[in-house]
Motif scaffolding. Structure first.
Motif: not given
Length: 198
Positions: A93-97, A119-122, A131-132
């Protein structure tokens, strides 16, 4: 809840205390830190290897999350306690947003606060489909790939850069609204997008 003029001093105080709360209150501490848009500090709290950290729970043998930061704080604790699992929702909710704005995920927000992560992916499951997102940041360039599921739309909010704030969506430059140090992109409908900020 903090007046804008007091935000800097309140965050300075919060940063001076570290994780000076229980695992129960850590959820609210992290929400406040990310609400003040201090992604670097939020990340440092979740990455800490100190005594009051999620890493310490792993070090002591828990495979989920403990009721306290460690056995020295509560010898008779539960080692599988959901109240201590704040990063489980804060990361998404916050880091990936990625979080809903309207019921049923008809509209959701994408507001990454990666801090110093390169980098980050989720993949965030929703009732309308996943949602990617995939983020990368290097120097003054921030790029993002996002898949918005059918029958939804996304509000994308990016942190403004100091000098340049040129935003392109799928190779075409778009006008982003600048407000309080953030860039608000036009609402994106279902589909795949490549967003670049430089």
């Amino acid at each position: 809840m903090v007046n804008e003029k007091d935000k800097a001093s309140v965050m300075e105080y919060i940063r001076s205390k570290g994780m000076a709360c229980s695992v129960y209150v850590a959820q609210f501490l992290l929400e406040a830190v990310y609400g003040a848009e201090d992604g670097n500090y939020g990340l440092s709290l979740m990455n800490s290897t100190g005594d009051r950290s999620w890493y310490n729970m792993i070090r002591e043998g828990s495979t989920v999350s403990m009721e306290a930061w460690g056995s020295k704080y509560k010898p008779n604790q539960d080692w599988n306690h959901i109240w201590g699992a704040a990063p489980g929702n804060i990361i998404m909710r916050e880091l990936i947003g990625v979080k809903p704005v309207l019921p049923g995920w008809n509209r959701f927000q994408i507001k990454p606060q990666l801090g110093e992560l390169e980098w980050a992916k989720a993949k965030v499951p929703t009732i309308k489909g996943a949602v990617t997102v995939k983020y990368s940041q290097a120097g003054t360039t921030f790029s993002m790939e996002v898949k918005i599921p059918g029958n939804t739309e996304a509000e994308v909010i990016l942190p403004a850069r100091k000098n340049k704030n040129r935003v392109s969506v799928n190779g075409k430059q778009v006008k982003a609204r600048l407000k309080e140090g953030k860039l608000f992109l036009p609402v994106l409908r279902s589909g795949n997008y490549q967003i670049v900020l430089n």
